[in-house]
Design an enzyme around this catalytic site. Structure first.
Site, short mmCIF file in Angstrom:
data_model
loop_
_atom_site.label_atom_id
_atom_site.label_comp_id
_atom_site.label_asym_id
_atom_site.label_seq_id
_atom_site.Cartn_x
_atom_site.Cartn_y
_atom_site.Cartn_z
N GLU A 169 0.74 -1.31 -0.05
CA GLU A 169 0.04 0.06 -0.03
C GLU A 169 0.83 1.23 -0.03
OE1 GLU A 169 -3.17 0.11 -0.45
OE2 GLU A 169 -2.44 2.02 -0.96
N LYS A 224 8.35 -1.48 -2.44
CA LYS A 224 7.79 -0.86 -1.15
C LYS A 224 8.86 -0.27 -0.29
CE LYS A 224 4.89 0.65 1.71
NZ LYS A 224 3.74 1.63 1.92
N CYS A 280 6.25 4.29 8.73
CA CYS A 280 6.86 3.66 7.90
C CYS A 280 8.37 4.07 7.45
CB CYS A 280 6.12 3.86 6.57
SG CYS A 280 4.38 2.83 6.33
C1 UDX Z 1 4.24 7.38 3.94
C2 UDX Z 1 4.40 7.18 2.06
O1 UDX Z 1 4.36 8.41 1.64
C3 UDX Z 1 3.40 6.37 1.86
O2 UDX Z 1 3.52 6.19 0.47
C4 UDX Z 1 3.59 4.88 2.38
O3 UDX Z 1 2.60 4.13 2.02
C5 UDX Z 1 3.53 5.20 3.96
O4 UDX Z 1 4.70 6.13 4.18
P1 UDX Z 1 2.93 8.65 5.50
O5 UDX Z 1 3.88 8.26 6.39
O6 UDX Z 1 1.30 8.72 5.49
O7 UDX Z 1 3.33 8.03 4.22
O8 UDX Z 1 3.25 10.24 5.29
P2 UDX Z 1 4.10 11.17 4.54
O9 UDX Z 1 3.15 12.38 3.59
O10 UDX Z 1 5.12 10.46 3.29
O11 UDX Z 1 5.20 11.91 5.25
C6 UDX Z 1 6.05 11.47 6.20
C7 UDX Z 1 6.59 12.28 6.86
O12 UDX Z 1 7.43 13.22 6.12
C8 UDX Z 1 5.65 13.39 7.75
O13 UDX Z 1 6.40 13.55 9.02
C9 UDX Z 1 5.66 14.67 7.00
O14 UDX Z 1 5.57 15.67 7.72
C10 UDX Z 1 7.21 14.59 6.50
N1 UDX Z 1 7.32 15.32 5.42
C11 UDX Z 1 6.73 14.98 4.07
C12 UDX Z 1 8.42 16.54 5.45
O15 UDX Z 1 8.71 16.98 6.45
N2 UDX Z 1 8.50 17.21 4.25
C13 UDX Z 1 7.79 16.85 3.01
O16 UDX Z 1 7.93 17.61 1.91
C14 UDX Z 1 7.03 15.66 2.89
#
Ligand code: UDX
Ligand code: ADP
Length: 476
Positions: A169, A224, A280
């Site tokens: 996913e 993944k 993740c």
């Molecule tokens: C992530 C992956 O994006 C997703 O594809 C996978 O299935 C699960 O892990 P998620 O953990 O829900 O998803 O959040 P994501 O939006 O990727 O953000 C992860 C972290 O990075 C957050 O703490 C977010 O604040 C941070 N982040 C994200 C930044 O600091 N800067 C950015 O530009 C983007």
């Protein structure tokens, strides 16, 4: 391989929304989401949709439409497996805390338990689908457990057979429903074309065929881990440059814009923040590190490990900077912490940068007033491993704490009352609309605003007479 009944083991952040969207898109199929956590199932079945265990924009509406029609939540794990043609495994796979691979490898005990439950209860042919992020070659272990159940001497064992597919996913929390409705791609790894096709047929109802990628099972598992490692790497890269910006007078937002407009780099995932969180990224990179070490590739392991190390360093960097700006002393000082979730639009706090940063500030004796629109005080208590102050809403600071303490504020205004500093850690929309002219009057001077998410217009804060810091800004 006609699929009619689908069972998903694990009603968490992945299993719940994924099955909800599938049920919504496939009204002719039956979806049973099972979890041994009865409390969680009770919440999924709650009449009041604000009590669902997961906050995700758009989720409640789908649950309202599908629950009780073709989407069911229960704790009857064995019974629902019995009727299923396809079983998704969506359980937690946290990093091991002891034994071989501790601190790096994933703990597969829940995945293994699922495989055993499927082996013991399934009937006829069952397609088992890995949804949880798993180390490469986990499918092999699942298949071995499933196949071993065929060796028993009972009549059921002669009639059962299995296929294992990997279908990771890629949803991003807070945007899960959009991501599930319109995925960039769907990845299906498997050896048996018929089983791959059966799963493909489900997705084809709403995903264009060209977006459904079929690979071998190991490529799917590794893709993944690699996708998450690449995304996390971008964040550590930009966060490392933010420190350089602060030292040199450059501005990280300008640097991000400049590099992001190179089509080879792309503009997404270049926002410097307080460090990545979520269940993740860290786990998957550590998994990759473990795999590389296991296969005798220490340089590869060191390369990826640096992404996690930089993230931890960056979080401490922010705490240290706050302590320094507040004259190196936080005891008897109140800091309003705005945001505890690891990103906006979710109530998930797993690996949130807020946890580490708050712990650092508490270690310095700070009194924290924590506000988050979706995270409960009970969850914060668990994450900080510290009970909420009993002085709640009275006088948090005048207790003359030598040790740190915290209170929960349901309103931004209350958190700011008498505060020496405001620290923005999650990019919730409401934080970008704060009226600083009005709010600054409630704070103690000289007051500070620390914006780790770049969601505030600096001029608006500076006009109010407060000091302002934001990540990666060497100019202010
Ligand atoms: C992530 C992956 O994006 C997703 O594809 C996978 O299935 C699960 O892990 P998620 O953990 O829900 O998803 O959040 P994501 O939006 O990727 O953000 C992860 C972290 O990075 C957050 O703490 C977010 O604040 C941070 N982040 C994200 C930044 O600091 N800067 C950015 O530009 C983007
Ligand atoms: P994710 O973010 O991957 O969805 P969560 O921790 O939110 O992870 O959800 C995983 C869910 O799986 C939990 O609710 C947990 O109770 C459930 N679970 C784990 N193992 C089993 C099992 N063997 N049978 C049923 N449910 C399980």
């Amino acid at each position: 391989m006609e699929i009619k009944n689908i069972c998903c083991i694990g009603a968490g952040y992945v299993g719940g929304p994924t099955m909800a969207v599938m049920a919504n898109k496939c009204p002719d199929l039956n979806f049973e989401v099972v979890d041994f956590n009865e409390e969680r199932i009770k919440k999924w079945n709650s009449k009041d949709l604000s009590e669902l265990p997961i906050y995700e924009p758009g989720l409640a509406e789908i649950i309202k439409d599908c629950r009780g029609k073709n989407l069911y939540f229960s704790s009857l794990v064995d019974e629902k497996i019995k009727n299923a043609d396809m079983v998704f495994i969506s359980v937690n796979t946290p990093t091991k805390t002891s034994g071989i691979g501790a601190g790096k490898a994933s703990n597969l005990k829940w995945v293994e338990a699922c495989a055993r439950q499927v082996a013991e209860n399934s009937k006829g042919h069952t397609i088992v689908v890995e949804k949880s992020t798993l180390p490469v070659r986990t499918a092999e272990a699942i298949m071995t457990i499933l196949e071993s159940s065929k060796n028993s001497n009972n009549s059921r064992s002669k009639q059962i057979s299995f296929d294992v597919l990997s279908n990771p996913e890629f949803l991003s929390e807070g945007n899960a429903i959009n991501d599930l409705n319109k995925p960039d791609r769907v990845l299906i790894g498997g050896e048996n074309d018929q089983a791959v096709e059966a799963l493909c047929k489900i997705y084809k109802r709403w995903v264009p065929e060209k977006k459904i990628l079929k690979t071998n099972i190991w490529s799917s598992e590794l893709a993944k881990l690699t996708a998450n490692a690449f995304l996390a790497q971008r964040i550590s890269s930009i966060n490392s440059i933010s420190a350089l910006c602060e030292a040199t007078g450059a501005d990280i937002r300008e640097v991000s814009r400049a590099i992001g407009s190179d089509s080879r780099i792309g503009a997404k995932f270049l926002d410097s923040g307080p460090g990545f969180g979520g269940s993740c990224f860290k786990k998957d990179i550590l998994n990759l590190v473990y795999l590389a070490e296991y296969f005798g590739l220490p340089e590869v392991a060191t390369f990826w490990n640096a992404v996690v190390k930089l993230n931890t360093w960056h979080q401490h960097r922010i705490s240290k900077l706050i302590i320094k700006k507040l004259f190196g002393n936080l005891s008897s000082k109140k800091i309003a912490v705005l945001g505890f979730a690891f990103k906006s639009n979710t109530n998930d706090t797993r690996e949130s940068a807020s946890i580490q940063i708050c712990k650092d500030l508490l270690d310095e004796g700070a009194s924290l007033s924590i506000q988050d629109p979706k995270v409960s005080p009970e969850q914060i208590e668990i994450d900080l491993n510290l009970a909420m102050s009993s002085n709640q809403n009275k006088n948090l600071v005048n207790k003359n704490n030598s040790e740190g303490c915290w209170e929960y504020s349901s309103k931004i205004e209350d958190a700011l009352l008498g505060a020496d500093a405001v620290l923005i850690l999650t990019e919730w929309k409401e934080y970008s609309n704060i009226d600083w002219l009005k709010m600054s009057d409630k704070m103690r001077r000289p007051g500070w605003v620390f914006d780790s998410r770049s969601i505030i217009e600096p001029k608006k804060v500076l006009k109010s007479g407060l000091n302002f810091w934001r990540v990666g800004d060497g100019v202010i």
